[in-house]
Design a protein around this motif. Structure first.
Motif, PDB file in Angstrom:
ATOM      1  N   SER A 216       0.811  -1.219   0.000  1.00  0.00           N
ATOM      2  CA  SER A 216       0.000   0.000   0.000  1.00  0.00           C
ATOM      3  C   SER A 216       0.844   1.269   0.000  1.00  0.00           C
ATOM      4  CB  SER A 216      -0.939  -0.004   1.209  1.00  0.00           C
ATOM      5  OG  SER A 216      -0.203  -0.078   2.424  1.00  0.00           O
ATOM      6  N   GLY A 217       1.933   1.295   0.784  1.00  0.00           N
ATOM      7  CA  GLY A 217       2.781   2.485   0.814  1.00  0.00           C
ATOM      8  C   GLY A 217       3.447   2.754  -0.525  1.00  0.00           C
ATOM      9  N   ASP A 218       3.914   1.690  -1.194  1.00  0.00           N
ATOM     10  CA  ASP A 218       4.522   1.843  -2.518  1.00  0.00           C
ATOM     11  C   ASP A 218       3.514   2.395  -3.525  1.00  0.00           C
ATOM     12  OD1 ASP A 218       6.848   0.726  -1.494  1.00  0.00           O
ATOM     13  OD2 ASP A 218       6.206  -1.301  -2.018  1.00  0.00           O
ATOM     14  N   LEU A 219       2.267   1.903  -3.450  1.00  0.00           N
ATOM     15  CA  LEU A 219       1.256   2.326  -4.407  1.00  0.00           C
ATOM     16  C   LEU A 219       0.789   3.756  -4.135  1.00  0.00           C
ATOM     17  CD1 LEU A 219      -0.813  -0.963  -4.703  1.00  0.00           C
ATOM     18  CD2 LEU A 219       0.937  -0.077  -6.240  1.00  0.00           C
ATOM     19  N   ALA A 220       0.765   4.147  -2.866  1.00  0.00           N
ATOM     20  CA  ALA A 220       0.437   5.542  -2.550  1.00  0.00           C
ATOM     21  C   ALA A 220       1.486   6.475  -3.138  1.00  0.00           C
ATOM     22  CB  ALA A 220       0.333   5.726  -1.037  1.00  0.00           C
ATOM     23  N   SER A 221       2.758   6.091  -3.011  1.00  0.00           N
ATOM     24  CA  SER A 221       3.839   6.872  -3.600  1.00  0.00           C
ATOM     25  C   SER A 221       3.742   6.876  -5.119  1.00  0.00           C
ATOM     26  CB  SER A 221       5.185   6.302  -3.153  1.00  0.00           C
ATOM     27  OG  SER A 221       6.263   6.987  -3.758  1.00  0.00           O
ATOM     28  N   GLN A 222       3.403   5.719  -5.709  1.00  0.00           N
ATOM     29  CA  GLN A 222       3.280   5.626  -7.161  1.00  0.00           C
ATOM     30  C   GLN A 222       2.142   6.492  -7.681  1.00  0.00           C
ATOM     31  OE1 GLN A 222       5.142   4.220  -9.488  1.00  0.00           O
ATOM     32  NE2 GLN A 222       3.730   4.915 -11.075  1.00  0.00           N
ATOM     33  N   LEU A 256      -0.440  -7.984  -3.115  1.00  0.00           N
ATOM     34  CA  LEU A 256      -0.055  -7.497  -1.781  1.00  0.00           C
ATOM     35  C   LEU A 256      -0.475  -6.052  -1.554  1.00  0.00           C
ATOM     36  CD1 LEU A 256       3.536  -8.951  -1.167  1.00  0.00           C
ATOM     37  CD2 LEU A 256       1.313  -9.970  -0.687  1.00  0.00           C
ATOM     38  N   ARG A 257      -1.333  -5.535  -2.387  1.00  0.00           N
ATOM     39  CA  ARG A 257      -1.677  -4.106  -2.311  1.00  0.00           C
ATOM     40  C   ARG A 257      -2.355  -3.715  -1.000  1.00  0.00           C
ATOM     41  NH1 ARG A 257      -6.999  -2.903  -4.514  1.00  0.00           N
ATOM     42  NH2 ARG A 257      -6.151  -1.051  -5.523  1.00  0.00           N
ATOM     43  N   LEU A 296      11.455  12.311  -3.778  1.00  0.00           N
ATOM     44  CA  LEU A 296      10.765  13.243  -2.887  1.00  0.00           C
ATOM     45  C   LEU A 296       9.405  12.697  -2.474  1.00  0.00           C
ATOM     46  CD1 LEU A 296      11.015  16.031  -1.553  1.00  0.00           C
ATOM     47  CD2 LEU A 296       9.880  17.001  -3.555  1.00  0.00           C
ATOM     48  N   THR A 297       8.697  12.110  -3.421  1.00  0.00           N
ATOM     49  CA  THR A 297       7.381  11.544  -3.114  1.00  0.00           C
ATOM     50  C   THR A 297       7.520  10.343  -2.179  1.00  0.00           C
ATOM     51  OG1 THR A 297       6.612  12.228  -5.298  1.00  0.00           O
ATOM     52  CG2 THR A 297       5.260  10.644  -4.115  1.00  0.00           C
ATOM     53  N   TYR A 298       8.526   9.501  -2.441  1.00  0.00           N
ATOM     54  CA  TYR A 298       8.744   8.342  -1.574  1.00  0.00           C
ATOM     55  C   TYR A 298       9.055   8.780  -0.143  1.00  0.00           C
ATOM     56  CZ  TYR A 298      10.954   4.184   0.390  1.00  0.00           C
ATOM     57  OH  TYR A 298      11.294   3.130   1.207  1.00  0.00           O
ATOM     58  N   ALA A 299       9.907   9.788   0.008  1.00  0.00           N
ATOM     59  CA  ALA A 299      10.252  10.275   1.349  1.00  0.00           C
ATOM     60  C   ALA A 299       9.029  10.856   2.052  1.00  0.00           C
ATOM     61  CB  ALA A 299      11.361  11.331   1.247  1.00  0.00           C
ATOM     62  N   PHE A 300       8.191  11.564   1.300  1.00  0.00           N
ATOM     63  CA  PHE A 300       6.976  12.144   1.882  1.00  0.00           C
ATOM     64  C   PHE A 300       6.027  11.051   2.371  1.00  0.00           C
ATOM     65  CE2 PHE A 300       2.511  13.272   0.948  1.00  0.00           C
ATOM     66  CZ  PHE A 300       2.317  14.232   1.939  1.00  0.00           C
ATOM     67  N   VAL A 301       5.795  10.044   1.531  1.00  0.00           N
ATOM     68  CA  VAL A 301       4.876   8.964   1.909  1.00  0.00           C
ATOM     69  C   VAL A 301       5.459   8.135   3.047  1.00  0.00           C
ATOM     70  CG1 VAL A 301       3.761   6.848   1.084  1.00  0.00           C
ATOM     71  CG2 VAL A 301       3.794   8.883  -0.360  1.00  0.00           C
ATOM     72  N   HIS A 302       6.775   7.902   3.023  1.00  0.00           N
ATOM     73  CA  HIS A 302       7.410   7.134   4.104  1.00  0.00           C
ATOM     74  C   HIS A 302       7.269   7.864   5.431  1.00  0.00           C
ATOM     75  CE1 HIS A 302      10.183   4.275   5.932  1.00  0.00           C
ATOM     76  NE2 HIS A 302      10.849   5.296   6.449  1.00  0.00           N
ATOM     77  N   ASN A 303       7.463   9.167   5.434  1.00  0.00           N
ATOM     78  CA  ASN A 303       7.285   9.954   6.653  1.00  0.00           C
ATOM     79  C   ASN A 303       5.826   9.937   7.100  1.00  0.00           C
ATOM     80  OD1 ASN A 303       8.294  12.016   8.667  1.00  0.00           O
ATOM     81  ND2 ASN A 303       6.731  13.234   7.600  1.00  0.00           N
ATOM     82  N   LEU A 304       4.923   9.979   6.123  1.00  0.00           N
ATOM     83  CA  LEU A 304       3.499   9.912   6.425  1.00  0.00           C
ATOM     84  C   LEU A 304       3.145   8.571   7.051  1.00  0.00           C
ATOM     85  CD1 LEU A 304       1.284  12.054   5.878  1.00  0.00           C
ATOM     86  CD2 LEU A 304       0.624  10.722   3.875  1.00  0.00           C
ATOM     87  N   GLN A 305       3.772   7.510   6.547  1.00  0.00           N
ATOM     88  CA  GLN A 305       3.524   6.173   7.084  1.00  0.00           C
ATOM     89  C   GLN A 305       3.972   6.064   8.534  1.00  0.00           C
ATOM     90  OE1 GLN A 305       2.278   3.154   5.233  1.00  0.00           O
ATOM     91  NE2 GLN A 305       2.006   2.701   7.394  1.00  0.00           N
ATOM     92  N   VAL A 312      -1.927   7.155   4.744  1.00  0.00           N
ATOM     93  CA  VAL A 312      -1.340   6.505   3.568  1.00  0.00           C
ATOM     94  C   VAL A 312      -2.361   5.598   2.904  1.00  0.00           C
ATOM     95  CG1 VAL A 312       0.430   4.884   2.797  1.00  0.00           C
ATOM     96  CG2 VAL A 312       0.997   6.655   4.454  1.00  0.00           C
ATOM     97  N   SER A 313      -3.122   4.886   3.711  1.00  0.00           N
ATOM     98  CA  SER A 313      -4.171   4.031   3.156  1.00  0.00           C
ATOM     99  C   SER A 313      -5.218   4.859   2.420  1.00  0.00           C
ATOM    100  CB  SER A 313      -4.829   3.223   4.282  1.00  0.00           C
ATOM    101  OG  SER A 313      -5.880   2.437   3.783  1.00  0.00           O
ATOM    102  N   THR A 314      -5.517   6.044   2.951  1.00  0.00           N
ATOM    103  CA  THR A 314      -6.482   6.920   2.285  1.00  0.00           C
ATOM    104  C   THR A 314      -5.964   7.379   0.929  1.00  0.00           C
ATOM    105  OG1 THR A 314      -7.268   7.702   4.444  1.00  0.00           O
ATOM    106  CG2 THR A 314      -7.813   9.038   2.516  1.00  0.00           C
ATOM    107  N   VAL A 315      -4.697   7.740   0.870  1.00  0.00           N
ATOM    108  CA  VAL A 315      -4.098   8.152  -0.401  1.00  0.00           C
ATOM    109  C   VAL A 315      -4.135   7.014  -1.405  1.00  0.00           C
ATOM    110  CG1 VAL A 315      -1.957   8.907  -1.510  1.00  0.00           C
ATOM    111  CG2 VAL A 315      -2.605   9.852   0.714  1.00  0.00           C
ATOM    112  N   PHE A 316      -3.766   5.826  -0.949  1.00  0.00           N
ATOM    113  CA  PHE A 316      -3.748   4.664  -1.831  1.00  0.00           C
ATOM    114  C   PHE A 316      -5.149   4.329  -2.333  1.00  0.00           C
ATOM    115  CE2 PHE A 316      -4.539   0.016  -1.087  1.00  0.00           C
ATOM    116  CZ  PHE A 316      -4.281  -0.385  -2.384  1.00  0.00           C
TER     117      PHE A 316
END
Length: 402
Positions: A216-222, A256-257, A296-305, A312-316
């Protein structure tokens, strides 16, 4: 009972019996009863928003998400040939373990598919050492009778070899990647080329489906990255369970989403799995969060996680609500196979309008009709590329993208 994040367990919490940083946060080594089955356990798993569970109940919970993703949507036909993409990350090992477990159950509960595993060696792109063949061979023995194959990023599908017959070849530099000026373009190009390679390998092995291990975190970043790069028209497919844009009708699945980063870490501990490479170590991420839009997006989502995991689940989940424009008459991009977006986006027309005014100078900029006509002519050019792929093509110059 101790909760997640508490560092001081007290004299009764068995903190002094644990080695520092030996366990992921939330796994408790203490005597207690499982809140699900009531059985006494000395290893409890406490996920966010869930009660503490024993080892078996936790594995049932995670494996159910995997089976439910495939079963509820009915996207995997019975006895389908499946290719699992293994990159050595924690997520890909979890997917491999779940798929092997699902295939070794009794007839009633077994996942009826024929699976093969391919490891794509992309270390020539990273500039690091080659694959750890010993670790890969150990995985192959552990997950028999699955067949393991190895190929290299940028190589021809004909170079595909069985793991037991694999011999690393001399690495050649990827000229197109090196010619791209920005890391953003290089990462986008590398991601699209990886999909092309997976489709080619699937065709060679006669597989109709490919399993991708994004969570889910990867897909939110994607999702956020796709919008930032101008791929908003196809962003829904980038995070969907089923992506049918691959060549020759090969379908990409993301079973695994629904898993999150915490569940992946706990699953690794429960099954005693060791990743072949660290999560978040994909191409270009070692250069820091400000080196590209993707970083930058990955770092933002990782910090959000870390701080707001539910967000993060909401974004995904937002990606599931985006309805792609259904225009059957539209052609597909020659590179990424997404629908061409020139006729659908007023934003692209505005971008070309600004370029026309900037390049033509003051004379043409005074006549808005001429600038608009020139902008529409540029969008009408039959280059067969969507906006994001056209940006990559502009950086390549005379070299063809496809």
């Amino acid at each position: 009972m101790c909760s997640i994040g508490e560092d001081d367990f007290g004299d009764e919490g068995a903190a002094h019996a644990m080695v520092a940083e030996s366990l992921p946060t939330g796994i408790l080594i203490s005597l207690g009863d499982c809140s699900k089955c009531g059985v006494a356990s000395n290893e409890l798993y406490k996920l966010n928003f869930r009660v503490a569970e024993c080892h078996d109940c936790f594995l049932i919970h995670c494996r159910h998400k995997f089976r439910a993703a495939l079963g509820a949507a009915k996207v995997l036909p019975r006895n389908a040939d499946v290719l699992l993409s293994l990159d050595g990350s924690a997520e890909s090992l979890v997917l491999l373990d779940m798929l092997h477990f699902a295939q070794t159950q009794n007839t009633f509960r077994r996942l009826h598919c024929n699976a093969r595993v391919v490891y794509i060696d992309d270390q020539s792109v990273h500039g690091g050492e080659s694959i750890n063949l010993h670790a890969l061979q150990a995985l192959s023995k552990r997950y028999e009778p699955l067949e393991f194959y190895v190929t290299e990023f940028g190589a021809s599908p004909c170079s595909l070899q069985r793991l037991e017959e694999y011999s690393p070849a001399a690495k050649e530099p990827h000229t197109k990647l090196n010619k791209l000026r920005s890391l953003t373009a290089r990462q986008d190009y590398q991601q699209q080329q990886l999909k092309h390679l997976l489709a080619s390998v699937a065709q060679r092995l006669c597989c109709s489906h490919v399993f991708e291990s994004r969570i889910s975190g990867d897909l939110a970043s994607q999702l956020l990255t796709a919008i930032a790069l101008g791929r908003g028209g196809s962003a829904a497919l980038d995070v969907a369970l089923l992506d049918d844009r691959l060549a020759a009708g090969v379908k990409l699945l993301r079973p695994l989403r629904d898993l999150n980063e915490q569940e992946v870490r706990f699953y690794l501990h429960a099954r005693q799995l060791k990743p072949l490479r660290q999560s978040g170590s994909s191409y270009g991420q070692e250069r820091g969060p400000t080196a590209s839009l993707q970083n930058l997006t990955y770092a933002f989502v990782h910090n959000l996680q870390q701080n707001y995991p539910a967000t993060v689940s909401t974004v995904f989940r937002t990606g599931d609500k985006i309805i792609a424009n259904a225009h059957e008459e539209l052609d597909s991009c020659a590179h990424c196979q997404s629908p061409l977006d020139a006729k659908l986006s007023d934003t692209l027309l505005a971008i070309e309008y600004s370029r026309a005014v900037s390049e033509a100078g003051v004379g043409l900029s005074e006549n808005g009709d001429d600038s608009e006509r020139l902008a529409k002519q540029r969008l009408a050019v039959k280059d067969g590329l969507c906006h994001a792929c056209r940006c990559i093509q502009l950086e390549l110059g005379s070299d063809l993208l496809t």
